[in-house]
Design a protein around this motif. Structure first.
Motif, PDB file in Angstrom:
ATOM      1  N   ASN A  86      -3.352  -5.484 -10.162  1.00 32.20           N
ATOM      2  CA  ASN A  86      -3.540  -6.316 -11.352  1.00 32.20           C
ATOM      3  C   ASN A  86      -3.759  -5.494 -12.626  1.00 32.20           C
ATOM      4  O   ASN A  86      -3.961  -6.051 -13.682  1.00 32.20           O
ATOM      5  CB  ASN A  86      -4.703  -7.283 -11.135  1.00 32.20           C
ATOM      6  CG  ASN A  86      -6.013  -6.560 -10.878  1.00 32.20           C
ATOM      7  OD1 ASN A  86      -6.034  -5.353 -10.663  1.00 32.20           O
ATOM      8  ND2 ASN A  86      -7.099  -7.316 -10.877  1.00 32.20           N
ATOM      9  N   GLU A  87      -3.748  -4.178 -12.544  1.00 31.88           N
ATOM     10  CA  GLU A  87      -3.906  -3.329 -13.719  1.00 31.88           C
ATOM     11  C   GLU A  87      -2.555  -3.037 -14.352  1.00 31.88           C
ATOM     12  O   GLU A  87      -1.532  -3.040 -13.683  1.00 31.88           O
ATOM     13  CB  GLU A  87      -4.588  -2.017 -13.333  1.00 31.88           C
ATOM     14  CG  GLU A  87      -6.026  -2.195 -12.908  1.00 31.88           C
ATOM     15  CD  GLU A  87      -6.692  -0.866 -12.602  1.00 31.88           C
ATOM     16  OE1 GLU A  87      -6.072   0.190 -12.854  1.00 31.88           O
ATOM     17  OE2 GLU A  87      -7.820  -0.889 -12.109  1.00 31.88           O
ATOM     18  N   ALA A  88      -2.578  -2.762 -15.641  1.00 33.54           N
ATOM     19  CA  ALA A  88      -1.340  -2.437 -16.353  1.00 33.54           C
ATOM     20  C   ALA A  88      -0.748  -1.146 -15.800  1.00 33.54           C
ATOM     21  O   ALA A  88      -1.466  -0.224 -15.420  1.00 33.54           O
ATOM     22  CB  ALA A  88      -1.618  -2.284 -17.835  1.00 33.54           C
ATOM     23  N   MET A  89       0.571  -1.077 -15.750  1.00 34.20           N
ATOM     24  CA  MET A  89       1.249   0.100 -15.205  1.00 34.20           C
ATOM     25  C   MET A  89       1.449   1.190 -16.264  1.00 34.20           C
ATOM     26  O   MET A  89       1.680   2.330 -15.929  1.00 34.20           O
ATOM     27  CB  MET A  89       2.604  -0.296 -14.617  1.00 34.20           C
ATOM     28  CG  MET A  89       2.478  -1.255 -13.441  1.00 34.20           C
ATOM     29  SD  MET A  89       1.436  -0.622 -12.134  1.00 34.20           S
ATOM     30  CE  MET A  89       2.410   0.716 -11.532  1.00 34.20           C
ATOM     31  N   VAL A  90       1.363   0.816 -17.550  1.00 34.79           N
ATOM     32  CA  VAL A  90       1.583   1.785 -18.622  1.00 34.79           C
ATOM     33  C   VAL A  90       0.540   1.547 -19.713  1.00 34.79           C
ATOM     34  O   VAL A  90       0.265   0.412 -20.081  1.00 34.79           O
ATOM     35  CB  VAL A  90       3.003   1.625 -19.216  1.00 34.79           C
ATOM     36  CG1 VAL A  90       3.193   2.537 -20.415  1.00 34.79           C
ATOM     37  CG2 VAL A  90       4.066   1.876 -18.175  1.00 34.79           C
ATOM     38  N   ALA A  91      -0.050   2.612 -20.225  1.00 36.72           N
ATOM     39  CA  ALA A  91      -0.937   2.529 -21.389  1.00 36.72           C
ATOM     40  C   ALA A  91      -0.113   2.947 -22.610  1.00 36.72           C
ATOM     41  O   ALA A  91       0.534   3.997 -22.601  1.00 36.72           O
ATOM     42  CB  ALA A  91      -2.133   3.430 -21.208  1.00 36.72           C
ATOM     43  N   ARG A  92      -0.113   2.108 -23.631  1.00 38.46           N
ATOM     44  CA  ARG A  92       0.682   2.383 -24.842  1.00 38.46           C
ATOM     45  C   ARG A  92      -0.247   2.605 -26.033  1.00 38.46           C
ATOM     46  O   ARG A  92      -1.184   1.844 -26.249  1.00 38.46           O
ATOM     47  CB  ARG A  92       1.633   1.227 -25.112  1.00 38.46           C
ATOM     48  CG  ARG A  92       2.727   1.119 -24.098  1.00 38.46           C
ATOM     49  CD  ARG A  92       3.778   0.095 -24.528  1.00 38.46           C
ATOM     50  NE  ARG A  92       4.899   0.129 -23.630  1.00 38.46           N
ATOM     51  CZ  ARG A  92       5.065  -0.694 -22.601  1.00 38.46           C
ATOM     52  NH1 ARG A  92       4.170  -1.633 -22.362  1.00 38.46           N
ATOM     53  NH2 ARG A  92       6.114  -0.594 -21.819  1.00 38.46           N
ATOM     54  N   PHE A  93       0.063   3.628 -26.825  1.00 34.12           N
ATOM     55  CA  PHE A  93      -0.692   3.951 -28.026  1.00 34.12           C
ATOM     56  C   PHE A  93       0.271   4.012 -29.197  1.00 34.12           C
ATOM     57  O   PHE A  93       1.405   4.474 -29.063  1.00 34.12           O
ATOM     58  CB  PHE A  93      -1.398   5.305 -27.875  1.00 34.12           C
ATOM     59  CG  PHE A  93      -2.320   5.355 -26.699  1.00 34.12           C
ATOM     60  CD1 PHE A  93      -3.619   4.913 -26.820  1.00 34.12           C
ATOM     61  CD2 PHE A  93      -1.869   5.836 -25.476  1.00 34.12           C
ATOM     62  CE1 PHE A  93      -4.473   4.951 -25.726  1.00 34.12           C
ATOM     63  CE2 PHE A  93      -2.715   5.880 -24.391  1.00 34.12           C
ATOM     64  CZ  PHE A  93      -4.013   5.434 -24.505  1.00 34.12           C
ATOM     65  N   SER A  94      -0.195   3.559 -30.336  1.00 33.29           N
ATOM     66  CA  SER A  94       0.677   3.534 -31.512  1.00 33.29           C
ATOM     67  C   SER A  94      -0.130   3.915 -32.745  1.00 33.29           C
ATOM     68  O   SER A  94      -1.276   3.496 -32.900  1.00 33.29           O
ATOM     69  CB  SER A  94       1.286   2.143 -31.609  1.00 33.29           C
ATOM     70  OG  SER A  94       1.517   1.735 -32.876  1.00 33.29           O
ATOM     71  N   LEU A  95       0.465   4.716 -33.625  1.00 32.17           N
ATOM     72  CA  LEU A  95      -0.141   5.135 -34.880  1.00 32.17           C
ATOM     73  C   LEU A  95       0.890   4.923 -35.983  1.00 32.17           C
ATOM     74  O   LEU A  95       2.010   5.424 -35.888  1.00 32.17           O
ATOM     75  CB  LEU A  95      -0.555   6.611 -34.807  1.00 32.17           C
ATOM     76  CG  LEU A  95      -1.147   7.221 -36.073  1.00 32.17           C
ATOM     77  CD1 LEU A  95      -2.485   6.563 -36.390  1.00 32.17           C
ATOM     78  CD2 LEU A  95      -1.317   8.715 -35.909  1.00 32.17           C
ATOM     79  N   ASN A  96       0.529   4.159 -37.009  1.00 30.72           N
ATOM     80  CA  ASN A  96       1.445   3.857 -38.114  1.00 30.72           C
ATOM     81  C   ASN A  96       0.803   4.265 -39.432  1.00 30.72           C
ATOM     82  O   ASN A  96      -0.411   4.167 -39.604  1.00 30.72           O
ATOM     83  CB  ASN A  96       1.770   2.364 -38.136  1.00 30.72           C
ATOM     84  CG  ASN A  96       2.482   1.932 -36.891  1.00 30.72           C
ATOM     85  OD1 ASN A  96       3.520   2.457 -36.556  1.00 30.72           O
ATOM     86  ND2 ASN A  96       1.894   0.994 -36.173  1.00 30.72           N
ATOM     87  N   TYR A  97       1.643   4.696 -40.374  1.00 30.32           N
ATOM     88  CA  TYR A  97       1.177   5.123 -41.686  1.00 30.32           C
ATOM     89  C   TYR A  97       2.146   4.611 -42.746  1.00 30.32           C
ATOM     90  O   TYR A  97       3.360   4.694 -42.570  1.00 30.32           O
ATOM     91  CB  TYR A  97       1.100   6.656 -41.748  1.00 30.32           C
ATOM     92  CG  TYR A  97       0.564   7.173 -43.044  1.00 30.32           C
ATOM     93  CD1 TYR A  97      -0.788   7.077 -43.342  1.00 30.32           C
ATOM     94  CD2 TYR A  97       1.405   7.751 -43.982  1.00 30.32           C
ATOM     95  CE1 TYR A  97      -1.296   7.553 -44.537  1.00 30.32           C
ATOM     96  CE2 TYR A  97       0.909   8.233 -45.183  1.00 30.32           C
ATOM     97  CZ  TYR A  97      -0.439   8.122 -45.454  1.00 30.32           C
ATOM     98  OH  TYR A  97      -0.932   8.586 -46.638  1.00 30.32           O
TER      99      TYR A  97
END
Length: 82
Positions: A46-57
């Protein structure tokens, strides 16, 4: 023309009717960085298979508005126009 003042300089009325802008110009730079990190083997179902990170400027270089021909442009980055 839209603000009326009495002889002492006090504001007595404002014309709130909408106006048509002569032109508007916005220039800027936008960048983004996205990173995906797969989860380790053996993670619960039940856990997510991928951790996603995003940085915008976003950097605004120019933002001007021209109300009428013959009047100076409003520089929105310097606070003109509210």
């Amino acid at each position: 023309e839209r603000f009326q003042r009495d002889v002492n300089g006090r504001l007595i009325s404002i014309d709130y009717r909408p106006i048509n802008l002569n032109s508007s110009l916005t220039e800027g730079l936008t960048s983004g960085l996205n990173f995906s990190l797969p989860r380790p083997q053996g993670a619960a179902a039940n856990e997510a298979m991928v951790a996603r990170f995003s940085l915008n400027y976003n950097l605004q270089l120019r933002n001007t508005v021209a109300l009428l021909a013959g009047l100076p442009d409003l520089d929105r980055l310097k606070g003109d126009g509210g």
